[in-house]
Write a protein that holds these residues in place. Structure first.
Motif: not given
Lengths: 290, 312
Positions: A22-23, A26-27, A29-31, A33-38, A40-41, B102, B113, B116-117, B120, B131-132, B135, B189, B192
């Motif tokens: 899960l860890r 999960g990590i 997934f978060f990476i 989810m968070v990094a992709f928009p930036f 892509w920008m 996590l 991490l 990074l988290f 947003p 940006t969203w 996308i 998003w 969080f």
């Protein structure tokens, strides 16, 4: 007894395996989810328009096809040079005023005896809860009436009012932790109160002042609602206001909007990279409104 | 007057002058607008009246509130507001909790991490909303295009501009409010990190002895989580929900920039804007702001009456 123990052990091992799995997922997934928009920008801002239209699902970036034209256009044809300097001006003055007023005010609340002191420290947080959307219409009305609305300096005062409660609160809680003996000695030796602030409090409070400065800068730089409602003249636009203007005026040229978005994001991210600790402290102390 | 008394008097006066600028700014830009809004919401004011002295005429009425509450869409807007607020708050807290769990252990790259988290949350709202939108765009958006190319979808989904999406799962058809769901997901998003920071701080404050004692007694990792971690987090989670609820309920920027309140995403703060600049009705706009303010006042009262006590 022995069997029960080994079942327990097996369960422990199984659960540890599940947790590991899960860890890791999960990590990941978060990476993404968070990094992709930036990501892509940035990637989209470096692509020529044809590439965006013809090939929107291309996730990679062709090094050979990198194109800085969008940045050039946004900076020079769409007035962003001006917007950026306006934003720097607005944020810098807000930070400076906020630091001065919060230092002096924080000193008064934590070191001087006066009536209503407890009430002061209590009411600050309530003030801070007032949301911008409730304040913006009455302010819009009164400043329109006075003919002062379309002004960068009024905007600075609005930002100051938005950030001062948190700045004051942060410095108050920091000043409370400083030992007062040195200040007493300073006063005995003939320092004025302001001398004490300048020579003793400020040098000792560098980390807290940095937190306040970063927090205030971030609020002023990122602010959208008041800039959007108050400013009419493009010459006075802040960068956030400029990005909205650009997004509204050019429909197809996504790479321009993305280039502008990168430009408004980069300074904040750079500050964050270098001063993460201070910024996080500021955000958790004030529980940044947003 | 004794010298001690005089000293206190001088200190009080100095404190007064030191706090005057701060007071003046807060008075002018926070307290005054609230009171001024109380006046505006009881008057017939249109956007055209802002240059004249009609603003100060004494012609008080409750028409604005009548206008706001009798609006045929008021019920829908309120429901949308509540769905958005509760959905967005819960989602951001759940994601924050997951992220905190996590990142909680010790491992390489943990600091990275954590940084990074948080991004947003600190990035400018205009940049992340645009940006969203890009996308999620039905024509040029990467998400729709990838789904189309891989055969997952047969036609693009307009995530931010379509009110309803009909879905069929296992032969049962139902519809979800598409644009509203997208906006709630965005809310999760973007916010969080706020929950993440607070929950992480709390997690690191849980004494390790508790976990040691529990594992000596034979508690498995999941048992330790449900019997130690969850109860220890109860306070911070409920406080977070209260704060997120208040702020999301009053949130304007995100929804406005993503959808302009179209496609079933109109919340009360969007109504404040639409009355003022869509209908040029400042009175109704102020009345809506008063409704928001009233809800806020109730929450602040509840917090300071009971919440602070719980925390202590």
């Amino acid at each position: 007894m022995k069997i029960e123990y080994s079942i327990k052990l097996r369960r422990e091992r199984l659960e540890n395996c599940i947790i590991r799995f899960l860890r890791i997922t999960g990590i990941l997934f978060f990476i993404i989810m968070v990094a992709f928009p930036f990501y892509w920008m940035i990637v989209s801002s470096l692509r020529p328009l044809e590439e965006i239209v013809m090939n929107p699902a291309n996730l990679g970036l062709d090094i050979g096809k990198i194109d800085f034209k969008a940045y050039y256009d946004v900076l020079f044809d769409h007035g962003f040079l001006r917007y950026i300097s306006n934003s720097i001006y607005v944020s810098a003055i807000t930070v400076a005023l906020s630091l001065v007023l919060a230092t002096v005010g924080g000193y008064a609340v934590t070191r001087l005896r006066f009536r209503g002191r407890a009430f002061m420290s209590y009411s600050i947080l309530i003030i801070y809860m007032f949301p911008a959307i409730v304040l913006v219409i009455p302010l819009y009305v009164i400043f329109s009436y006075m003919g002062l609305r379309d002004s960068i300096h009024v905007l600075i005062l609005v930002y100051l009012a938005q950030t001062l409660p948190v700045a004051l609160y942060m410095l108050m809680s920091y000043f409370k932790t400083l030992p007062v003996e040195m200040e007493h000695a300073g006063l005995m030796d003939g320092c004025t109160r302001f001398g004490v602030i300048w020579r003793i409090i400020i040098p000792l409070s560098a980390p807290a002042l940095a937190s306040v400065a970063l927090y205030t800068f971030m609020i002023a730089w990122n602010e959208f609602l008041f800039a959007f409602m108050f400013l009419d003249t493009p010459d006075k636009f802040t960068i956030s206001r400029g990005v909205v203007q650009l997004a509204g005026s050019v429909h197809l040229s996504k790479q321009l909007v993305m280039a502008a978005s990168v430009m408004v994001t980069i300074p904040i991210l750079i500050l964050f990279l270098f001063f993460e600790r201070h910024l996080v402290r500021g955000m958790t102390a004030g529980a940044m409104k947003g | 007057m004794s010298s001690l008394k005089r000293m206190h008097y001088r200190e009080g006066r100095l404190a007064f002058w030191m706090l005057t600028p701060t007071f003046a700014v807060v008075l002018a830009f926070v307290l005054f607008p609230v009171i001024w809004n109380l006046w505006l919401c009881l008057k017939p004011v249109s956007l055209a009246d802002l240059r004249g002295d009609a603003l100060f005429h004494f012609n008080l009425t409750l028409d604005n509130f009548w206008r706001v509450f009798s609006d045929p869409d008021f019920g829908t807007v309120l429901l949308t507001s509540l769905t958005y607020t509760i959905g967005g708050s819960l989602l951001s807290i759940l994601l924050g909790l997951a992220a905190a769990l996590l990142v909680c252990g010790k491992f390489r790259g943990r600091a990275f991490l954590r940084g990074l988290f948080i991004s947003p949350y600190i990035a400018p709202v205009v940049a992340v909303t645009f940006t969203w939108s890009f996308i999620l765009d039905p024509q040029l958006g990467v998400l729709n295009r990838l789904a189309l190319d891989s055969g997952l979808l047969t036609r693009p989904i307009p995530f931010l501009s379509q009110r309803w999406l009909d879905l069929e799962v296992l032969g049962v058809g139902f519809r979800i409010p598409l644009a509203l769901t997208s906006v709630i997901l965005f809310e999760g998003w973007r916010y969080f990190p706020f929950a993440f920071l607070f929950i992480l701080a709390r997690l690191q404050g849980i004494p390790n002895e508790l976990y040691h004692a529990a594992s000596v007694d034979g508690a498995t990792p999941f048992q330790r989580f449900f019997h130690i971690t969850v109860p220890q987090l109860a306070t911070v989670l409920s406080t977070l929900f209260l704060f997120r609820f208040i702020w999301t309920f009053n949130k304007f920027d995100d929804v406005f920039l993503l959808t302009r309140g179209q496609a079933g995403t109109k919340t009360l703060p969007l109504n404040v804007y639409d009355y003022a600049f869509g209908e040029f009705n400042i009175g109704a706009s102020s009345a809506t702001a008063m409704v928001l303010f009233g809800v806020l006042a109730i929450f602040i009262f509840v917090y300071f009456r009971w919440g602070v006590r719980i925390e202590n």
